[in-house]
Design a protein around this motif. Sequence first.
Motif, mmCIF file in Angstrom:
data_model
loop_
_atom_site.group_PDB
_atom_site.id
_atom_site.type_symbol
_atom_site.label_atom_id
_atom_site.label_comp_id
_atom_site.label_asym_id
_atom_site.label_seq_id
_atom_site.Cartn_x
_atom_site.Cartn_y
_atom_site.Cartn_z
ATOM 1 N N ARG A 131 36.822 42.480 48.949
ATOM 2 C CA ARG A 131 38.139 42.942 48.495
ATOM 3 C C ARG A 131 38.067 43.441 47.047
ATOM 4 O O ARG A 131 37.162 43.106 46.296
ATOM 5 C CB ARG A 131 39.168 41.817 48.604
ATOM 6 C CG ARG A 131 39.470 41.418 50.030
ATOM 7 C CD ARG A 131 40.714 40.554 50.099
ATOM 8 N NE ARG A 131 40.958 40.042 51.436
ATOM 9 C CZ ARG A 131 41.996 39.289 51.756
ATOM 10 N NH1 ARG A 131 42.890 38.957 50.832
ATOM 11 N NH2 ARG A 131 42.153 38.865 53.005
ATOM 12 N N THR A 134 42.994 44.270 43.128
ATOM 13 C CA THR A 134 44.407 44.544 43.419
ATOM 14 C C THR A 134 44.851 43.942 44.748
ATOM 15 O O THR A 134 46.055 43.857 45.014
ATOM 16 C CB THR A 134 44.655 46.061 43.448
ATOM 17 O OG1 THR A 134 43.735 46.679 44.347
ATOM 18 C CG2 THR A 134 44.498 46.657 42.053
ATOM 19 N N GLN A 135 43.893 43.533 45.572
ATOM 20 C CA GLN A 135 44.217 42.919 46.861
ATOM 21 C C GLN A 135 44.250 41.390 46.784
ATOM 22 O O GLN A 135 44.377 40.725 47.814
ATOM 23 C CB GLN A 135 43.196 43.356 47.916
ATOM 24 C CG GLN A 135 43.176 44.862 48.169
ATOM 25 C CD GLN A 135 42.031 45.276 49.072
ATOM 26 O OE1 GLN A 135 40.860 45.033 48.775
ATOM 27 N NE2 GLN A 135 42.369 45.899 50.193
#
Length: 385
Positions: A131, A134-135
Amino acid sequence: MTGGEIRLVELVKSFDGVPAVTGINLDIPAGQFYSLLGASGCGKTTTLRMIAGFEKPDSGRIELDGRDVAGDPPNRRPVNTVFQTYALFPFMTVWDNVAFGLRYQKAAKDETKRRVGEALDLVQMGKFAKRRPTQLSGGQQQRVALARALVLRPRVLLLDEPLGALDAKLRKQLQLELRAVQREVGITFVYVTHDQEEALTMSDQIAVLAEGRVEQVGAPQEIYSAPATTFVASFLGAANIFDADVLELSESSAVCSAMDTRLGAAVDGSTRTGPAAIVIRPERITLQDADSPVSNGHNAISGMVSEVVYLGSSTQVHVDVGAPSALIVEVPNTSGPGSVTHQPGAAVTCVCTHDAVRVLHRSAAQPITDAVAENALASSSPAAG
């Protein structure tokens, strides 16, 4: 990992002629979780930045494992830093963020793969490796920043209010996680915070700073139960602080005059007779009816209830004792909302043991004027930056 002992000797730093650190001396043992605690502007972050090499001291020494590193640039010091903002690369995956420093050092691919995997597993982020930042939630980003710092195997990890941007519930969870990680890796953590509960929860030792100086150093239990100065008593936890006169003195105890009452109190070896101050923690006091007998060896302070404040797990009872400020008594609500039966206007006796009263040195630093209110507010609000 070995090493990581820090010694700060007469450290001084000013900005545009305004003193930020005014002669700090600290010995930080290797392998400890060591917190620098203080209000905004006390010099704690400046001290941390000097250890990291981001600021150069005007004078003094910064010894790491016996060698003065005050003149070394940051990249030549065996330390790493985790900031409140985390500073992750948004265009990189979690894996690449953690691997960045190792690639910069030109570590072998196999070693990089192994160390990044170990670091992510340590902070329970292995399944998020692909990931991007921002996730992730704020707490997950904090874990990635920690892994990125630890993967380089520094002798010292510096943490500048890394939990300050998180909500209160997540902060409490990550406090315990950070402490567990420190115990597992065994390296020196130097942690900057203004949050008293955070410092008490996580630290082996705490240095309380005020106005660029060290007010007191000690284990959390010592700092809280036996504060040395009026500033430490008011800053760390809720506190009743009153002017007093020390009338009689022995090796570890004294007789004081305060609130128009003679009180037995605990002292340290530096206490002298004459004007002083005392502190009594609100939770160390119990309430009795005015006509109830008081057990031998206990202090009895007469007064009248002026206010009762329900706080959920406890109730604060403000007692007028004829002093400029009320004596605050904290009663645990073990019987629910009706645990306190004394109402405003009731005559009461406030009872505490002699060792619940501590004689303090007056600090040059300005103490918090209403520590009970400040701490009640702090416990219900997100941490300030």
